[in-house]
Design an enzyme around this catalytic site. Structure first.
Site, PDB file in Angstrom:
ATOM      1  N   GLU A 249     -43.855 -80.702 -19.825  1.00  0.00           N
ATOM      2  CA  GLU A 249     -44.805 -81.557 -20.538  1.00  0.00           C
ATOM      3  C   GLU A 249     -46.237 -81.143 -20.199  1.00  0.00           C
ATOM      4  O   GLU A 249     -46.596 -81.090 -19.030  1.00  0.00           O
ATOM      5  CB  GLU A 249     -44.580 -83.020 -20.137  1.00  0.00           C
ATOM      6  CG  GLU A 249     -43.183 -83.531 -20.421  1.00  0.00           C
ATOM      7  CD  GLU A 249     -42.878 -84.818 -19.661  1.00  0.00           C
ATOM      8  OE1 GLU A 249     -43.830 -85.482 -19.221  1.00  0.00           O
ATOM      9  OE2 GLU A 249     -41.695 -85.132 -19.500  1.00  0.00           O
TER      10      GLU A 249
ATOM     11  N   LEU B  32     -41.031 -84.854 -24.303  1.00  0.00           N
ATOM     12  CA  LEU B  32     -41.133 -85.690 -23.114  1.00  0.00           C
ATOM     13  C   LEU B  32     -39.748 -86.242 -22.770  1.00  0.00           C
ATOM     14  O   LEU B  32     -39.411 -87.364 -23.105  1.00  0.00           O
ATOM     15  CB  LEU B  32     -42.141 -86.819 -23.355  1.00  0.00           C
ATOM     16  CG  LEU B  32     -42.715 -87.541 -22.146  1.00  0.00           C
ATOM     17  CD1 LEU B  32     -44.052 -88.196 -22.507  1.00  0.00           C
ATOM     18  CD2 LEU B  32     -41.763 -88.587 -21.605  1.00  0.00           C
TER      19      LEU B  32
ATOM     20  N   GLU C  70     -37.143 -85.427 -19.374  1.00  0.00           N
ATOM     21  CA  GLU C  70     -36.853 -84.600 -18.204  1.00  0.00           C
ATOM     22  C   GLU C  70     -35.446 -84.009 -18.249  1.00  0.00           C
ATOM     23  O   GLU C  70     -35.224 -82.884 -17.780  1.00  0.00           O
ATOM     24  CB  GLU C  70     -37.056 -85.418 -16.925  1.00  0.00           C
ATOM     25  CG  GLU C  70     -38.509 -85.635 -16.554  1.00  0.00           C
ATOM     26  CD  GLU C  70     -39.223 -86.621 -17.465  1.00  0.00           C
ATOM     27  OE1 GLU C  70     -40.454 -86.511 -17.614  1.00  0.00           O
ATOM     28  OE2 GLU C  70     -38.535 -87.503 -18.046  1.00  0.00           O
TER      29      GLU C  70
ATOM     30  N   GLN D 170     -43.390 -83.404 -14.342  1.00  0.00           N
ATOM     31  CA  GLN D 170     -44.786 -83.776 -14.172  1.00  0.00           C
ATOM     32  C   GLN D 170     -45.054 -84.601 -12.922  1.00  0.00           C
ATOM     33  O   GLN D 170     -46.088 -84.440 -12.269  1.00  0.00           O
ATOM     34  CB  GLN D 170     -45.254 -84.519 -15.420  1.00  0.00           C
ATOM     35  CG  GLN D 170     -46.744 -84.556 -15.601  1.00  0.00           C
ATOM     36  CD  GLN D 170     -47.102 -85.019 -17.006  1.00  0.00           C
ATOM     37  OE1 GLN D 170     -47.188 -86.212 -17.272  1.00  0.00           O
ATOM     38  NE2 GLN D 170     -47.299 -84.069 -17.897  1.00  0.00           N
TER      39      GLN D 170
ATOM     40  N   HIS E 192     -46.836 -92.327  -9.841  1.00  0.00           N
ATOM     41  CA  HIS E 192     -47.625 -91.133  -9.569  1.00  0.00           C
ATOM     42  C   HIS E 192     -47.755 -90.866  -8.080  1.00  0.00           C
ATOM     43  O   HIS E 192     -48.333 -89.861  -7.676  1.00  0.00           O
ATOM     44  CB  HIS E 192     -49.017 -91.274 -10.200  1.00  0.00           C
ATOM     45  CG  HIS E 192     -48.976 -91.451 -11.677  1.00  0.00           C
ATOM     46  ND1 HIS E 192     -48.795 -92.673 -12.268  1.00  0.00           N
ATOM     47  CD2 HIS E 192     -49.063 -90.560 -12.689  1.00  0.00           C
ATOM     48  CE1 HIS E 192     -48.783 -92.531 -13.591  1.00  0.00           C
ATOM     49  NE2 HIS E 192     -48.932 -91.259 -13.868  1.00  0.00           N
TER      50      HIS E 192
END
Length: 742
Positions: A426, A455, A457, A479, A528
C-alpha cells in the site's frame, strides 16, 4: 449380522446401480459433448481410483496404519478439471480434489498417483511430496503445490501465482511455469465464504478489471455443507455470478459430459483471455466430513440416501454404459481391478517406515547455508546497474543517512542486484510509502517492479507467496505491524510451512517489510504503535530481523534477501518507525544515530549473519540486552551509569528469531548480571525468550527484566504510562547494581 459401515454401503450401492444399467451401444451419450469415449473411460479410472483411496483410508485407519480420513467421495467430478488442464499449469488443490490429482497424473508418464496418496495416508517418509509430514495432494513433477488449508488460505497465493506468470515474463525472469500457463485453485463452498477467499477473489477481479493479466481458474467444489453447517441454496451462484471481470460457469457433478465441457470452456477462456473464471461444480459429499463425523446427527437418512443417485462416479458409469463403450459387467470388472490394485499398493505402503527423528522431521523447515548467504549478500549489481539505479550518485558518496534513508538505498541496491525482485504494498509506489522509505524507487525501476497494491494485507502477502514460488523475489510491505495480524496465517500457515510440507521441493522466498513498534510520541494510537511480535517468534523457521540503526539496516536487509534467494527463507524485516528519521543519540545535533552507507567493496566485511547480535561497550558490571527502540535508550542509560562509575555493556539482539543464543550467553557471562530491556509486553514478549535461552544454557548469574505493560498503546501522552522508559531502565539497572535510586 454386523452393521454395514457408511463406506460399505456407498460401495455396495454403486455396484448395485451399475449392475442395473443398460446401454444401447449407439454411443449417443457422448454426442454433442467434447468428451470422447476414451476420455470418459479415463475419467472413470481417475474417479474410481479416488473412490478406492477413500475406502483405503478408512480401513487403514481401522487397522492402525492410517492417519487421515478426509476423503474425496462425492467430489470425483473434479477429474474433468484435471483432465482438461495441462500438467504444467500450477495447481493448488482442495483436500477433496483426489480425482483431479489422479486425472492430472494420468497425463504424465511414469506417475504413480495411487502410491503417492497411500504413502501419504500412512505417513511414509518416502512419500513424494511431504515426506510423511502430512497427507496432501502435491507433486513437483505434476506442478501440484501442496496445500494444508481447510479455509481457502491458499487462494491468495493462487492469485499471486496467476499474477506472476505474466509479470515474470514481462521482466524476462525465468519461471517454472510456461508463459501461457493458467493457475487453478479448488476449494469448498464453505471456504468460499471465508474472508480469505472473498478477499482473494476480489483481488483477482480487481486486477483483471484494471486490464492486468490474471490467468486464474477458481473451482468451487460445492457439496452444500461445511462439516455440519449448510450453505444456503443458491448462495455460491448468487455471490459469484455476474461479478465484474469474472467469468462464471457451472455444472452438475453427476453429469460427466457437462462437467467436462464446462471445465474445458473455462480453461480455454482463462488461457486465451488471461482473465479469471469461476467454475462452480455442484456435488455431493459421501462418508461425512471425515472418519469421526457422525453425519446422521445432522442429516436425515432420507437425505443421505437421496444423494446416492447423484454420485459422480455413477454418473460416469451411466454415460459409459449408455454409449456402449463397455458393459456393466466389464465396468464392474474395471472398478474391482482398481480396488485390487489399491489394496496391493496399500499392503506394501504400510511396510514403509515413518519419520524417525526430530532432525528428520524438521530437516526441510529452515535450511541454512550461511557461507552461500554471505557470498550472495556481498554481491552487488553490475556497475552499470548501480549507476542507473542511483543516477550516477551512489549512496556511499553521500553524507550520513538515517535508518529510513539507508533502507531506501538498500532496496535500490537490491533492485539493481536482483532482476527478479519486486517491491509492492500500500502506497509504496508513487507516494513512496507513508514514511518515504520507498520514495523514488518506482520512478527509477518502473511500476513493473515497484507498485501499489489494493488495501488488503492477505492479498499483499498472497501476491508475495505466489511470486516467490514462481521464480521472483518478493519484498512486500505491510504498512504497520498492527495491520499484519489480520493476515498472519499467510505467513504462518502458507509461507513458513511450504518447504516443510513439500520436503523442500517448493519454496517461497520472501522478505516482508513491516513498519512497527512504538514510541511515536502517542501518534496514531495502537494501530500505529504496535509491539506485538510474539506471534512472529512462534512461527517455525521464520526469520525476524529488527535493525535499530542505519549502519545495521542495509547489511541485514542484504542478508535477508540473500537467505531468501539461497535457502528460500521467509523473513520479516521489522523496521522501528520511531527510529526511521532519528538523527541524534545523546544530545540534539550530535548526529550519532546517522551512519554513512558503505559501498560494495565493504559489504563482505560488514556482513551480518542471521542470528548475529551487536555488542556495545566493554563494561564488566552489567549487560543490557535489548533490540529496536531499546537500543538507543539503553545506550543513553549505559552512558549515564558509566559516568557514575559502572561498567555497562549493551547487547543488541538484532534478530528476534532466531535469537543470537551463543552471543547472548557470552555477553551475559562477561558481567554476571543481565537486565533485559524489552519494549514489548511483559506477557508473551521477547524477554521471556531471552530468559529461557539464558536459563537453558546454564547461566548462573542474575537476570532481571524491564518491559512495557500488558496493554494496548493509547493515544497521546497516555502512551508514556504503558511504554518502557529510560527512567524504568535506569531504575532497574541500579537495583541490579545494588545502587540507590537516582
Amino acid at each position: 449380522m454386523p452393521e454395514t459401515t457408511p463406506e460399505e454401503e456407498l460401495d455396495q450401492r454403486f455396484l448395485s446401480a451399475v449392475r442395473d444399467l443398460a446401454g444401447d451401444g449407439k454411443a449417443a451419450a457422448t454426442d454433442g459433448t467434447r468428451l470422447t469415449g476414451e476420455q470418459a473411460l479415463a475419467l472413470f479410472d481417475a474417479q474410481a481410483g479416488s473412490r478406492h483411496l477413500d475406502l483405503a483410508a478408512r480401513y487403514l485407519r481401522a487397522e492402525g496404519h492410517g492417519f487421515y480420513t478426509i476423503g474425496s467421495a462425492g467430489h470425483e467430478a473434479d477429474a474433468a478439471v484435471g483432465a482438461v488442464l495441462r500438467p504444467s499449469d500450477p495447481a493448488l488443490l482442495h483436500y477433496r480434489s483426489g480425482a483431479f490429482y489422479l486425472a492430472r497424473a494420468a497425463q504424465v508418464p511414469g506417475s504413480q498417483p495411487l502410491r503417492d496418496v497411500l504413502l501419504g495416508l500412512v505417513g511414509a517418509s518416502d512419500e513424494p511430496i511431504a515426506g510423511g509430514r502430512h497427507k496432501v495432494f502435491g507433486h513437483h513433477d505434476l506442478a501440484v503445490i501442496p496445500q494444508t488449508s481447510t479455509i481457502a488460505s491458499h487462494l491468495p497465493r493462487a492469485v499471486g501465482i496467476a499474477f506472476s506468470i505474466g509479470r515474470g515474463a514481462k521482466l524476462g525472469v525465468s519461471s517454472p511455469w510456461p508463459a501461457d500457463a493458467i493457475t487453478v485453485a479448488s476449494f469448498g463452498d464453505a471456504s468460499a465464504s471465508h474472508s480469505t477467499a472473498t478477499g482473494a477473489i476480489n483481488a483477482a477481479c480487481r486486477t483483471a478489471y484494471q486490464g492486468l493479466p490474471m490467468p486464474l481458474l477458481l473451482v468451487c467444489e460445492d457439496n452444500g455443507l461445511g462439516i455440519s453447517v449448510r450453505t444456503p441454496d443458491g448462495w455460491v451462484a448468487a455471490a459469484h455470478s455476474g461479478r465484474p471481470a469474472l467469468r462464471y460457469l457451472s455444472a452438475d457433478g453427476s453429469d460427466p459430459a457437462a462437467c467436462y465441457d464446462a471445465a474445458a470452456e473455462a480453461a480455454a477462456y482463462v488461457r486465451a483471455t488471461r482473465s479469471p473464471a469461476f467454475l462452480h461444480l455442484r456435488l455431493v459429499r459421501f462418508l461425512g466430513h471425515a472418519g469421526s463425523d457422525a453425519e446422521v446427527s445432522y442429516r436425515s437418512q432420507a437425505e443421505i440416501t437421496a444423494d446416492y443417485a447423484r454420485d459422480p462416479l455413477l454418473g460416469t458409469a451411466r454415460l459409459i454404459v449408455a454409449a456402449g463403450l463397455v458393459s456393466p459387467v466389464q465396468l464392474i470388472g474395471r472398478y474391482e481391478a482398481i480396488r485390487a490394485k489399491v489394496r496391493t499398493i496399500a499392503a506394501e505402503a504400510v511396510t514403509h517406515r515413518g519419520l524417525a527423528s526430530r532432525a528428520e522431521v524438521t530437516a526441510p523447515l529452515a535450511p541454512r547455508h550461511p557461507g552461500q548467504v554471505a557470498e550472495r549478500a556481498a554481491t552487488a549489481g553490475a556497475p552499470e546497474a548501480r549507476e542507473s539505479a542511483f543516477g550516477g550518485r551512489p549512496p556511499e558518496t553521500a553524507g550520513p543517512l538515517t535508518l529510513a534513508d539507508t533502507i531506501n538505498r538498500g532496496l535500490a541496491d537490491a533492485l539493481a542486484a536482483y532482476p527478479e525482485l519486486l517491491v509492492f504494498g500500500e502506497d509504496v509506489g508513487r507516494k513512496g510509502g507513508v514514511y518515504g522509505v520507498t520514495r523514488g524507487l518506482a520512478r527509477r525501476f518502473g511500476v513493473g517492479r515497484v507498485f501499489d497494491t489494493l488495501l488488503d494485507e492477505q492479498s499483499i502477502l498472497g501476491l508475495g507467496l505466489g511470486a516467490g514460488v514462481s521464480g521472483l523475489l518478493p519484498v512486500p510491505e505491510i504498512q504497520y505491524l498492527a495491520y499484519l495480524h489480520n493476515a498472519e496465517d499467510q505467513v504462518r500457515g502458507e509461507a513458513a510451512s511450504l518447504q516443510f510440507f513439500s520436503a523442500g521441493q517448493y519454496r517461497n522466498p520472501m522478505v516482508v517489510r513491516v513498519a512497527g513498534l512504538a514510541y511515536q510520541k502517542g501518534f496514531g494510537g495502537h494501530f500505529h504503535n504496535d509491539n506485538a511480535v510474539s506471534v512472529l517468534r512462534d512461527i517455525p523457521g521464520l526469520v525476524v530481523a529488527v535493525p535499530a540503526r542505519a549502519s545495521d539496516a542495509a547489511p541485514m536487509l542484504r542478508t535477508c534477501l540473500a537467505a531468501a534467494q539461497v535457502d528460500g527463507t521467509v523473513c520479516v524485516f521489522l523496521e522501528p518507525i520511531a527510529l526511521y528519521h532519528t538523527r541524534d543519540l545523546h544530545q540534539p545535533g550530535d548526529g550519532a544515530w546517522l551512519a554513512s552507507y558503505s559501498g560494495p567493496e565493504r559489504w563482505a566485511q560488514e556482513h551480518v549473519p542471521i542470528g548475529r547480535g551487536r555488542s556495545y561497550g566493554r563494561g564488566a558490571d552489567l549487560t543490557l540486552v535489548t533490540f529496536g527502540n531499546g537500543v538507543p535508550m539503553s545506550l543513553r542509560v549505559a552512558r549515564r551509569l558509566a559516568a557514575a562509575g559502572a561498567g555497562v555493556r549493551v547487547f543488541d539482539l538484532r534478530w528476534l528469531a532466531p535469537l543470537p543464543a551463543e552471543q547472548l550467553l557470552a555477553e551475559a557471562e562477561l558481567t554476571g548480571r543481565v537486565l533485559i530491556v524489552d519494549e514489548t509486553r511483559r506477557s508473551g514478549g521477547v524477554s521471556e525468550g531471552v530468559i529461557a535461552e539464558l536459563t537453558d544454557a546454564g547461566f548462573r548469574g542474575t537476570i532481571a527484566r524491564v518491559t512495557s505493560a500488558d496493554s494496548f498503546i493509547p493515544l497521546g501522552d497516555a502512551a508514556a504510562h504503558v511504554l518502557l522508559s529510560e527512567a524504568d531502565i535506569d531504575a532497574a539497572a541500579r537495583r541490579l547494581l545494588d545502587w540507590p535510586a537516582s
